[in-house]
Structures are given as C-alpha cells and as structure tokens.
Write a protein that holds these residues in place. Sequence first.
Motif, mmCIF file in Angstrom:
data_model
loop_
_atom_site.group_PDB
_atom_site.id
_atom_site.type_symbol
_atom_site.label_atom_id
_atom_site.label_comp_id
_atom_site.label_asym_id
_atom_site.label_seq_id
_atom_site.Cartn_x
_atom_site.Cartn_y
_atom_site.Cartn_z
ATOM 1 N N THR A 151 0.857 -1.198 0.000
ATOM 2 C CA THR A 151 0.000 0.000 0.000
ATOM 3 C C THR A 151 0.879 1.229 0.000
ATOM 4 O OG1 THR A 151 -0.029 0.021 2.380
ATOM 5 C CG2 THR A 151 -1.859 -1.067 1.292
ATOM 6 N N LEU A 152 2.179 1.018 -0.233
ATOM 7 C CA LEU A 152 3.135 2.097 -0.051
ATOM 8 C C LEU A 152 3.691 2.567 -1.382
ATOM 9 C CD1 LEU A 152 4.888 0.490 2.984
ATOM 10 C CD2 LEU A 152 3.009 2.099 2.937
ATOM 11 N N LYS A 153 2.837 2.600 -2.381
ATOM 12 C CA LYS A 153 3.279 2.944 -3.722
ATOM 13 C C LYS A 153 3.760 4.387 -3.846
ATOM 14 C CE LYS A 153 -0.074 4.226 -5.958
ATOM 15 N NZ LYS A 153 0.216 5.640 -6.095
ATOM 16 N N ALA A 154 3.056 5.307 -3.205
ATOM 17 C CA ALA A 154 3.401 6.721 -3.384
ATOM 18 C C ALA A 154 4.869 6.925 -2.996
ATOM 19 C CB ALA A 154 2.507 7.587 -2.509
ATOM 20 N N HIS A 155 5.633 7.631 -3.836
ATOM 21 C CA HIS A 155 7.072 7.650 -3.618
ATOM 22 C C HIS A 155 7.451 8.330 -2.298
ATOM 23 C CE1 HIS A 155 6.521 11.516 -5.614
ATOM 24 N NE2 HIS A 155 7.585 11.912 -4.946
ATOM 25 N N GLN A 156 6.619 9.298 -1.851
ATOM 26 C CA GLN A 156 6.935 9.933 -0.569
ATOM 27 C C GLN A 156 6.829 8.908 0.551
ATOM 28 O OE1 GLN A 156 4.334 10.730 -2.502
ATOM 29 N NE2 GLN A 156 3.750 12.866 -2.281
ATOM 30 N N VAL A 157 5.810 8.034 0.452
ATOM 31 C CA VAL A 157 5.590 7.045 1.494
ATOM 32 C C VAL A 157 6.739 6.049 1.482
ATOM 33 C CG1 VAL A 157 3.990 5.329 2.357
ATOM 34 C CG2 VAL A 157 3.139 7.355 1.221
ATOM 35 N N GLN A 158 7.140 5.663 0.282
ATOM 36 C CA GLN A 158 8.269 4.745 0.137
ATOM 37 C C GLN A 158 9.501 5.375 0.780
ATOM 38 O OE1 GLN A 158 7.375 1.706 -1.665
ATOM 39 N NE2 GLN A 158 8.965 1.277 -0.171
ATOM 40 N N GLY A 159 9.702 6.679 0.521
ATOM 41 C CA GLY A 159 10.839 7.417 1.093
ATOM 42 C C GLY A 159 10.792 7.376 2.615
ATOM 43 N N PHE A 160 9.580 7.563 3.154
ATOM 44 C CA PHE A 160 9.397 7.533 4.616
ATOM 45 C C PHE A 160 9.885 6.205 5.186
ATOM 46 C CE2 PHE A 160 6.564 6.103 8.074
ATOM 47 C CZ PHE A 160 6.861 7.054 9.045
ATOM 48 N N TRP A 161 9.458 5.111 4.552
ATOM 49 C CA TRP A 161 9.825 3.789 5.094
ATOM 50 C C TRP A 161 11.312 3.507 4.882
ATOM 51 C CZ3 TRP A 161 7.146 1.880 8.706
ATOM 52 C CH2 TRP A 161 5.763 2.108 8.776
ATOM 53 N N ASN A 162 11.911 4.056 3.802
ATOM 54 C CA ASN A 162 13.354 3.880 3.591
ATOM 55 C C ASN A 162 14.122 4.504 4.751
ATOM 56 O OD1 ASN A 162 12.958 2.551 1.257
ATOM 57 N ND2 ASN A 162 13.337 4.306 -0.097
ATOM 58 N N ILE A 163 13.671 5.712 5.167
ATOM 59 C CA ILE A 163 14.348 6.413 6.268
ATOM 60 C C ILE A 163 14.184 5.615 7.573
ATOM 61 C CG2 ILE A 163 14.304 8.508 7.711
ATOM 62 C CD1 ILE A 163 13.524 10.017 5.106
ATOM 63 N N VAL A 164 12.944 5.144 7.794
ATOM 64 C CA VAL A 164 12.679 4.353 9.014
ATOM 65 C C VAL A 164 13.627 3.154 9.073
ATOM 66 C CG1 VAL A 164 10.980 2.790 10.074
ATOM 67 C CG2 VAL A 164 10.286 5.063 9.303
ATOM 68 N N LEU A 217 14.536 2.619 13.065
ATOM 69 C CA LEU A 217 13.508 3.052 14.031
ATOM 70 C C LEU A 217 12.531 1.893 14.313
ATOM 71 C CD1 LEU A 217 12.708 6.604 12.593
ATOM 72 C CD2 LEU A 217 14.151 6.038 14.548
ATOM 73 N N PRO A 218 12.024 1.842 15.542
ATOM 74 C CA PRO A 218 11.160 0.711 15.900
ATOM 75 C C PRO A 218 9.719 0.904 15.418
ATOM 76 C CG PRO A 218 11.466 2.147 17.773
ATOM 77 C CD PRO A 218 12.223 2.771 16.659
ATOM 78 N N ILE A 219 9.570 1.254 14.146
ATOM 79 C CA ILE A 219 8.202 1.430 13.621
ATOM 80 C C ILE A 219 7.999 0.332 12.578
ATOM 81 C CG2 ILE A 219 6.597 2.986 12.444
ATOM 82 C CD1 ILE A 219 8.413 5.292 13.180
ATOM 83 N N ARG A 220 6.883 -0.359 12.668
ATOM 84 C CA ARG A 220 6.643 -1.437 11.709
ATOM 85 C C ARG A 220 5.578 -1.028 10.716
ATOM 86 N NH1 ARG A 220 7.298 -7.270 13.739
ATOM 87 N NH2 ARG A 220 6.119 -7.484 11.818
ATOM 88 N N GLU A 221 5.811 -1.454 9.478
ATOM 89 C CA GLU A 221 4.830 -1.164 8.434
ATOM 90 C C GLU A 221 3.705 -2.189 8.567
ATOM 91 O OE1 GLU A 221 6.713 -1.622 4.620
ATOM 92 O OE2 GLU A 221 4.846 -2.347 3.776
ATOM 93 N N ASP A 222 2.498 -1.708 8.811
ATOM 94 C CA ASP A 222 1.372 -2.626 8.901
ATOM 95 C C ASP A 222 0.340 -2.204 7.863
ATOM 96 O OD1 ASP A 222 -0.821 -4.102 9.466
ATOM 97 O OD2 ASP A 222 -0.708 -3.866 11.641
ATOM 98 N N LYS A 223 0.471 -2.844 6.686
ATOM 99 C CA LYS A 223 -0.362 -2.419 5.554
ATOM 100 C C LYS A 223 -1.839 -2.611 5.836
ATOM 101 C CE LYS A 223 3.402 -4.040 2.755
ATOM 102 N NZ LYS A 223 3.954 -5.239 2.155
#
Length: 271
Positions: free
Chosen positions: A108-121, A126-132
């Motif tokens: 669900t993370l297609k938008a490139h900004q969102v992808q960028g966010f998870w790359n940084i995480v 960082l202890p944040i998990r992607e929960d689609k």
Amino acid sequence: MNVIKPVNRRITIEDLHTPEWMDIVLEMHSMMNVPRKKMCQFGYCTDRKSLVHRAEFESLKHWEYPWLIKHGEFKPGAKILDCGCGRGILQFYLAKKGYDITSVDISTLKAHQVQGFWNIVRKLGLPIREDKASAMKAMARRYGTSVDFHVANIARLPFADETFDHVYSISVLEHMAKGEDVMAIREMSRVLKKGGTMFVTVDFSPVKMEMKAYTKEDILALISASGLQFDNEYDFEVHDWDKYLNELTAAFSKKNKCQVSSAAFMLKKAA
Ligand SMILES: C[S@@+](CC[C@H](N)C(=O)[O-])C[C@H]1O[C@@H](n2cnc3c(N)ncnc32)[C@H](O)[C@@H]1O
C-alpha cells in the motif's frame, strides 16, 4: 442508464464533460474534502491525511473511476474484488455505497513519498513497523465503512474459483513484471463468477514506448488470454496522437505533458 458507447475505449474529453461523469468526480472530491477551489479539476487529489494513511484520487483516475461506475451496473450488495487497490478512493467509495468490497495489493506504499518515509525508518533502524492491513482498515474506518484487504500478488490470487460478481483492476497491469499481467488477468478471470464482469484500465499508447503502455494489439492479446467474452465495440484509435496528448495535458496535468493515455475494457464470463 445513459451509457456512452463504446464500452472499450481510451479517454475521451467528451466523457469528462458529461454531467453524470462529473457528478461522480464531485461526489468523490467531497467525500475526500478536496478544497473547493480545486473542485472540477482533474489533478492529483488526496484527503491530506498523514502519509501513511492518506487516500488518493490520481489524475487519470478522474476518468477511470467514473468509467467503471457508469458501466459497472452493480446490483446492491454485489461482491466486488479490487485488484491492485493501492490507496485509491474508489474502494472506499464503493464500500460506502453498500457493495461488499475485497481489496488486494502487493503493497500500500506505492506513493514515492511514502516509500521514502519507510526507507528512512529502515535506514535509521527506528522501531516502527509497516502494517499495511491496519493502515487500510484505518482509512476505511475514516470513511465510515470497511473493506476486506489482503496483501497479495494479483498474479496469484488467494481466493477460490468463482468467488466474485465483479472484478476490476485500475491502472495496475502496466506496473507488473513481464508476463505477470497475463497471469493476473487469468487469475481475475478464475475468481469471477459465471455471468460476472471484469473491468480493466491500463496506460495506453498507439505506438510502442520505453515506459510500459499497451497498444491496441497488446490489449486485444490480453483480452484473448483472459478467455472471457469481449464486446467488439471499441475505440482505441487516435488520429493525431500529439494533438490528443496536448488535450489530455490541458485536462489532467497542465504542467508535464502527458505521454500516455488510459484505455479501459470490459469483459464478461459466460453464464
Ligand atoms: C497506479 S497504482 C493504482 C492503484 C489503485 N488501483 C488506484 O486506483 O489508485 C498501481 C498499484 O498496483 C499495485 N501492484 C503492482 N503490482 C502488483 C501485483 N503484482 N499485485 C498486486 N498489486 C500490484 C501497486 O502496489 C500499486 O498500488
């Protein structure tokens, strides 16, 4: 219902100016609280929630969604599968109308900004998990509805044969690996009930391009691979491609010139 023929077609500017087409666009804009000054424009729209939870109404979808809704003729309570749903507002709109919506996406993370966010995480550990699934549930809740969301590759759908009354895929096949689009259309056909309908939109160009876009011949090959019935009325011809792209740019983008159009087709499974 006043259906504009032919059903299998590329974007036409006439469709965009049809009041019943525009009514659907406005209804979706209002559902997303798109600011009034942006109303009636066909640019990228979101409900401006956080990057992780934002729903989207992308530019060419302003044609693709009304096309699907106008031709869907869905009966109340119909069981519908959205293949490659992304964060598209369409699934929430249809769920809100009372249809039984199942959505599938590989991410669900297609938008490139969102992808960028998870790359940084990931980079910072960082202890944040992607929960689609929970992000999708949160979006559906915000719209006062629910969708049954699954993370899966649409080339291998996790559903039994003949489960859905309707199956659709909006602007997804051109994003798939080579050959997977054919697997996907066969899978969509497999899970469709007898007498059911399938709706597909893809990026379209009358000439082969570097970026993936389907020519009329590619679309006909895809249709043939599906094994479903095809209404032979179609309009994929463009006489002056450059002029047509300028018209699309004026309608949808205004900044960057459109390089492709969108084409849509509807298939039926014999009863
Ligand atoms: C252009 S977006 C369209 C999203 C949505 N249909 C809409 O209307 O906004 C393409 C979507 O296809 C998804 N996708 C690409 N390949 C896929 C695959 N093999 N299986 C499932 N989804 C896929 C992407 O993750 C992305 O969400």
